[in-house]
Design a protein around this motif. Structure first.
Motif, short mmCIF file in Angstrom:
data_model
loop_
_atom_site.label_atom_id
_atom_site.label_comp_id
_atom_site.label_asym_id
_atom_site.label_seq_id
_atom_site.Cartn_x
_atom_site.Cartn_y
_atom_site.Cartn_z
N PHE A 19 0.78 -1.66 0.02
CA PHE A 19 -0.23 0.09 0.34
C PHE A 19 0.92 1.27 -0.08
O PHE A 19 0.30 2.56 -1.06
N THR A 20 2.26 0.66 0.64
CA THR A 20 2.73 2.43 0.60
C THR A 20 4.18 2.51 -0.15
O THR A 20 4.57 3.48 -0.07
N ASN A 21 4.50 1.88 -0.64
CA ASN A 21 5.36 1.66 -1.78
C ASN A 21 5.74 2.98 -2.90
O ASN A 21 6.62 3.67 -3.07
N PRO A 22 4.00 3.21 -3.30
CA PRO A 22 4.29 4.51 -4.53
C PRO A 22 4.25 5.97 -3.32
O PRO A 22 5.05 6.58 -4.25
N ILE A 23 3.56 5.93 -2.26
CA ILE A 23 4.87 7.23 -1.96
C ILE A 23 5.98 7.60 -1.27
O ILE A 23 6.41 8.12 -1.83
N LEU A 65 5.12 4.16 -10.18
CA LEU A 65 4.32 4.20 -9.31
C LEU A 65 4.88 2.75 -7.98
O LEU A 65 5.16 3.03 -6.86
N GLN A 66 4.98 1.59 -8.87
CA GLN A 66 5.55 0.45 -8.01
C GLN A 66 7.00 0.12 -8.01
O GLN A 66 7.48 -1.19 -7.66
N ARG A 278 4.24 9.07 3.83
CA ARG A 278 4.32 7.62 3.99
C ARG A 278 4.45 6.00 5.12
O ARG A 278 3.96 5.52 5.23
N ILE A 279 5.20 6.64 6.16
CA ILE A 279 5.57 6.38 6.89
C ILE A 279 4.06 6.03 8.04
O ILE A 279 3.98 5.26 9.36
N ALA A 280 3.34 6.93 8.37
CA ALA A 280 2.25 6.83 9.18
C ALA A 280 1.33 6.03 8.98
O ALA A 280 0.86 5.10 10.38
#
Length: 303
Positions: A19-23, A65-66, A278-280
């Motif tokens: 879920f977070t790799n794009p950001i 984005l990935q 990304r982190i949150a």
């Protein structure tokens, strides 16, 4: 430490990374644009997070984005297997509690930092490759040094052939402050916040308790980790000479000094909001998934 905790910690992070790799791709690009150039003197292909998403999708395609997803999954599995299993072991054995039996923030910082350092060093080759693949872009929007890797396996082969095992762990020692600060802040905040939410009867439902504590921990972590994250990104992505020495930076301190001199303090916080976004959620999902997997394992054992 329990083998099952090690595996569960890795699985929890893998689920969140999809879920977070794009950001993470966006964050890496923003951190690299204008490298060692004064603010306002360079072209910015990425003018903010939303614009960056559109720009990457338009020029690199939606799959852009990935980029770096495969090494990102390996990196997250390894680092969080160590971090979360060490955290779980320390919590179960009472190593994170003070003499009153309460969760200690200071001890949480220590055990979080230890887990982060161990996990970061062991997973360093995958962070290196992840960063280099995520920075790859179409010529018109390229920032930073562009490595000619076609895949994770190709990157492993190229780096090993050129610089051996040492090349795969290039920058690993410099990445340890990032891991210690980020992991320490996250683990300490998560454990202490969970306990406080229950103690003051604010959020007692287990899943919601883990979610809330994870969100708060991720917020604290993003503030602590951004400057060392910028440095790590720059060190891992820079090109190297025939001897494997960096073309721009000699090490962590040299990188820090050059960024501050050329880009000012602003340079140390490039990509902060992308990092936060990304982190949150990543921290929230990882810690939530880990607690849920632990609960499922406990339930299964009791049956």
């Amino acid at each position: 430490m329990a083998t099952s905790d090690f595996v569960l910690g890795g699985l929890a992070s893998v689920g969140a990374t999809f879920f977070t790799n794009p950001i993470e791709v966006i964050k890496t690009r923003i951190q690299l644009q204008g490298e060692l150039a004064a603010r306002g003197t360079y072209v910015e292909p990425y003018k903010g997070i939303v614009h960056a998403f559109v720009t990457v999708a338009k020029n690199d395609g939606m799959l852009g984005l990935q980029k770096g997803l495969a090494p990102a999954l390996y990196f997250q599995f390894i680092i969080n297997s160590f971090r979360l299993s060490i955290y779980s072991e320390a919590m179960e054995r009472g190593w994170m509690h003070d003499h009153k039996g309460e969760v200690s923030y200071g001890r949480g910082l220590m055990w979080g930092a230890i887990g982060g350092v161990v996990g970061s060093y062991c997973s360093s080759p995958f962070f290196l490759i992840k960063t280099q693949l995520q920075s790859q872009a179409a010529k018109q929007i390229a920032v930073g040094y562009q490595h000619a890797h076609t895949s994770m396996s190709d990157a492993l082969r190229q780096i090993y052939t050129k610089n051996g095992i040492r090349g795969l762990w290039r920058g690993s020692v410099a990445a340890l402050p990032r891991a210690a600060l980020g992991s320490g802040a996250q683990i300490a905040t998560f454990g202490k916040t969970k306990a406080l939410l229950v103690e003051y009867d604010l959020v007692t439902q287990p899943t919601l308790n883990s979610f809330t504590a994870g969100l708060i921990a991720g917020s604290i972590m993003s503030v602590a980790i951004t400057p060392p994250d910028v440095i790590t990104t720059r060190l891992y992505n820079q090109g190297v000479d025939a001897e494997g020495r960096g073309l721009l930076y000699r090490g962590w301190l040299d990188c820090f000094v050059k960024i501050v001199r050329s880009e000012g303090v602003y340079g140390m916080y490039k990509g902060f909001w992308a990092n936060y976004l990304r982190i949150a959620p990543h921290s929230t999902l990882v810690l939530l998934f880990f607690d849920e997997l632990i609960a499922l394992r406990t339930k299964y054992i009791r049956q």
